[in-house]
Design a protein around this motif. Structure first.
Motif, PDB file in Angstrom:
ATOM      1  N   GLU A  66       0.857  -1.186   0.000  1.00 11.41           N
ATOM      2  CA  GLU A  66       0.000   0.000   0.000  1.00 11.41           C
ATOM      3  C   GLU A  66       0.892   1.235   0.000  1.00 11.41           C
ATOM      4  O   GLU A  66       1.900   1.298   0.700  1.00 11.41           O
ATOM      5  CB  GLU A  66      -0.902  -0.035   1.234  1.00 11.41           C
ATOM      6  N   SER A  69       2.027   3.119   3.263  1.00  8.88           N
ATOM      7  CA  SER A  69       2.799   2.200   4.106  1.00  8.88           C
ATOM      8  C   SER A  69       4.208   2.027   3.546  1.00  8.88           C
ATOM      9  O   SER A  69       5.194   2.034   4.296  1.00  8.88           O
ATOM     10  CB  SER A  69       2.098   0.839   4.187  1.00  8.88           C
ATOM     11  N   LEU A 189       1.918   3.437  10.567  1.00 10.34           N
ATOM     12  CA  LEU A 189       1.439   2.213   9.908  1.00 10.34           C
ATOM     13  C   LEU A 189       0.154   1.724  10.561  1.00 10.34           C
ATOM     14  O   LEU A 189      -0.758   1.227   9.878  1.00 10.34           O
ATOM     15  CB  LEU A 189       2.514   1.123   9.968  1.00 10.34           C
ATOM     16  N   TYR A 192      -2.662   4.812   9.695  1.00  6.72           N
ATOM     17  CA  TYR A 192      -3.015   5.075   8.304  1.00  6.72           C
ATOM     18  C   TYR A 192      -3.601   3.859   7.587  1.00  6.72           C
ATOM     19  O   TYR A 192      -4.029   3.971   6.434  1.00  6.72           O
ATOM     20  CB  TYR A 192      -1.789   5.585   7.539  1.00  6.72           C
ATOM     21  N   ASN A 193      -3.620   2.718   8.248  1.00  9.08           N
ATOM     22  CA  ASN A 193      -4.271   1.551   7.655  1.00  9.08           C
ATOM     23  C   ASN A 193      -5.635   1.291   8.287  1.00  9.08           C
ATOM     24  O   ASN A 193      -6.158   0.179   8.229  1.00  9.08           O
ATOM     25  CB  ASN A 193      -3.368   0.325   7.777  1.00  9.08           C
TER      26      ASN A 193
END
Length: 726
Positions: A66, A69, A189, A192-193
């Motif tokens: 992604e 990431s 990480l 943002y996921n």
């Protein structure tokens, strides 16, 4: 693994009786603040570096991650490697013993505890999110993650300024900073996921994002200071101060303002640090650095320089002309003007001095040639990739458009060098001092990786696929040469690629902070309005104003960062003037590049002066004079689009011929030498006038330029005849 013993196996590619002048010119230079580990630590760092490069190759070609990431890991890896390898203070001398300021170790060790605690919390937050939590409680993010992270970061940075040890020893404060870098990446990480990513830039954004962004920005600035000096850091800090001081400023600089939390919740996104500059450094730049490392490991750099000596060394002022070719080729894949000066200048500058060039001229020629490598297609350092990312223009179009400007630049430097050699009566090098051209011609297959790169790009392959093919071909082609790349050499290439990449990655991240400020505060748009106001009086005046801003923003900064910042501030205003985006960005790009040879802060010239032993300011003035064409040609883009390949073939050919003749006149006028005799001031003025008209490219201006050139020639011939009969 980064020891001299590893290079000995390939240091003697060709026998001594062929007078090979270049040996190991493309080994990575060891910076003054770089640690030189031994034993187990050396192996650990080498494995870390190999893993970092391999991660990028695997992700880019086999298993994509992604986007955000991937960029977060990309920046974090560079920070960790950077803090392990590069000291924040000078090393102790032999007279000072092994240690200075022992207290920094103890305070740094204490700071490791909150850093580890913040890192632990990122795993705890991840488990909460995996358990179904939509948000992390504010008090947990603030007191159990945010403040411990900021405290550890601040203490680690300050302690690293005073921590002085031997070059072979690791630093406890830098261990703290490496852990903080991992903690910042771990939090991003995690956040943002999830759906938290959608809240960035709003009042609903988790407070932890702002804490992590403040710490991440501080870590980036500190590593930038260590690797690229204070110039970029100071400019970034000025922009950051503007974010919060802007509401109190008068005129076009004023804006409504942003809170600390809102700004930092958005600066570590694709609007800032994870934006265009990091997008490019994490894809094209890292890939081409790996390509350059493979070329270095197979000793192609030695071949480039030796081939240039064999081809141009016999002509008058031979080593200077060698510098032009060799530095252009090396600079194209090197990525930094100053770095290229160090790698090739250590050989070419002493040889230039040997045949009669002054210390200032020798350093200036190398600085100008190395800077030109940044505008030489197809790789063009790294600026072309950032231009493609920002403008959306295909990379192949940018590379094609760069051909004629690059020819004009190097032709101008060549004419300058040749005229100075003629003016001072210099000789070339003797044949018995030079490599054997026939022998080297048989090794022309070493150019195959670059040929494959160019062919693949123009066949329509993506830049990543073309770069990967070229990298693989570099290893394959090496088996035809005396410097065969085995597993050991390939691993060494991956290792040095990571070392070479750290500086440019952290510089791109720092430039991302500035780009973020520009986009989030709207200062770029307000600058565009100012440029439009100036253009109402005169478009030429607006272009001159844009030139000065581009050079000013680029002074003291690596090319990549200089262009990224100038493209955000200046280029949008030029586009609003009605100028084509490609033309506007090339204009900005060229001046960002030549800021490396523009006094008073000329990084490439300063690096060359360090090798030549000349005064730094005198060298920068001399390099400015030698590269003068680069300050004139960009203005001609607006009057003659054929210079950027935007016309029919006849117009392009005419533009190339007349502009080349123009830079010939310009070189003669600037240096005061024409028609094999020194020129008077009247002739020099006529030559410069002829040059400007010829470069402009219109039919009538070409005819006027030819007329002035003929007049100059007749004056010179009469002057020569008068001196002969006197």
């Amino acid at each position: 693994m980064s020891t001299n013993s590893q290079h000995k196996e390939s240091s003697a590619a060709l026998p001594d009786d062929d007078h090979m002048l270049a040996h190991n010119v493309d080994e990575e230079p060891v910076e003054g603040n770089r640690r030189m580990f031994e034993g187990g630590m050396l192996k650990f760092v080498a494995l870390l570096a190999i893993a970092y490069s391999s991660f990028h190759l695997y992700t880019l070609n086999i298993a994509p991650l992604e986007t955000w990431s991937y960029r977060i890991i990309h920046v974090a890896g560079a920070l960790v490697l950077g803090f392990i390898l590069f000291a924040g203070a000078r090393f102790v001398s032999a007279e000072e013993g092994e240690v200075r300021h022992r207290w920094t170790t103890w305070i740094g060790a204490v700071a490791v505890l909150p850093a580890l605690y913040a890192l632990y919390q990122t795993f705890a937050f991840y488990q909460q999110v995996q358990g179904g939590a939509m948000r992390i409680p504010v008090e947990l993010e603030t007191w159990h993650f945010g403040w411990p992270l900021l405290a550890a970061t601040a203490v680690g940075i300050v302690m690293s300024w005073f921590h002085q040890r031997q070059r072979t020893r690791f630093s406890v404060p830098d261990l703290t900073l490496a852990i903080c870098s991992i903690a910042v990446a771990g939090y991003f990480l995690m956040a943002y996921n999830t759906n938290m990513r959608m809240s960035t830039g709003t009042s609903f954004a988790p407070i932890g994002i702002s804490f992590a962004a403040v710490a991440g920005t501080a870590l980036i600035m500190e590593l930038t200071r260590r690797l690229a000096g204070m110039a970029l850091v100071v400019i970034a800090i000025v922009f950051l101060v503007y974010v919060f001081a802007g509401p109190y400023l008068p005129g076009f600089l004023g804006y409504p303002g942003l809170s600390v939390q809102r700004f930092f919740s958005q600066v570590y996104t694709d609007a800032g640090i994870l934006g265009p500059t990091t997008a490019v450094s994490s894809t094209y730049i890292i890939l081409f650095i790996v390509f350059a490392a493979f070329l270095q490991a197979s000793k192609v750099g030695d071949y480039f320089v030796n081939f240039a000596f064999a081809a141009a060394g016999r002509s008058r002022g031979g080593p200077a002309k060698v510098s032009i070719f060799a530095s252009g080729l090396m600079g194209m894949i090197n990525g930094t003007s100053a770095g290229n000066v160090v790698s090739t200048g250590s050989l070419t500058i002493p040889l230039m001095k040997k045949v009669g060039y002054s210390k200032q001229s020798a350093g200036a020629v190398e600085a100008a040639a190395s800077t030109g490598g940044q505008i030489m297609p197809p790789i063009m350092g790294a600026g072309a990739f950032i231009m493609a990312e920002i403008t959306g223009i295909p990379y192949s179009e940018i590379a094609i458009a760069a051909i004629i400007p690059a020819i004009l630049y190097f032709a101008s430097v060549y004419f300058m060098v040749d005229f100075e050699a003629a003016k001072t009566g210099m000789r070339g090098m003797r044949e018995d001092e030079l490599p054997n051209l026939k022998r080297l011609a048989k090794q022309a297959y070493l150019f195959i990786p670059i040929v494959i790169l160019i062919v693949a790009l123009f066949m329509g392959y993506s830049v990543i696929r073309a770069g990967t093919l070229a990298t693989v071909s570099a290893a394959v082609v090496s088996w035809l040469s005396p410097n065969k790349m085995g597993i050991r050499s390939i691993l060494h290439a991956l290792e040095i690629a990571s070392y070479m990449a750290i500086q440019i990655i952290v510089v791109c991240a720092a430039a991302g902070v500035i780009v973020g400020v520009i986009s989030l505060t709207g200062v770029g748009a307000r600058f565009s309005v100012l440029l439009l106001d100036v253009a109402e009086a005169s478009q030429l005046l607006a272009l001159i104003f844009a030139m000065f801003i581009s050079i000013l923003l680029g002074m003291g900064m690596p090319t990549t960062a200089a262009y990224a910042v100038a493209a955000s501030v200046v280029a949008p205003g030029l586009v609003q003037l009605g100028i084509e985006p490609l033309t506007a960005h090339f204009f900005v790009f060229y001046f960002a590049v030549v800021s490396a040879i523009t006094p008073p802060v000329a990084l490439a010239s300063y690096a060359a002066a360090g090798i030549s032993g000349a005064n730094a300011m005198e060298t920068s003035v001399a390099s400015f004079r030698i590269g003068i064409a680069a300050f004139i040609v960009p203005f001609m883009f607006f009057y003659n689009s054929a210079l950027l390949m935007d016309a029919g073939w006849f117009e392009i050919a005419r533009a190339l011929i007349t502009a080349t003749f123009g830079v010939y006149m310009l070189s003669g006028g600037v240096l005061g030498w024409f028609a094999n005799i020194s020129a008077s001031w009247l002739t020099r003025i006529l030559l410069i006038g002829a040059a400007l008209m010829m470069i402009e490219g219109g039919l009538w201006t070409d005819l006027a330029g030819i007329g002035l050139a003929v007049m100059s020639f007749l004056i010179q011939r009469q002057r020569k005849h008068g001196l002969a009969t006197a």
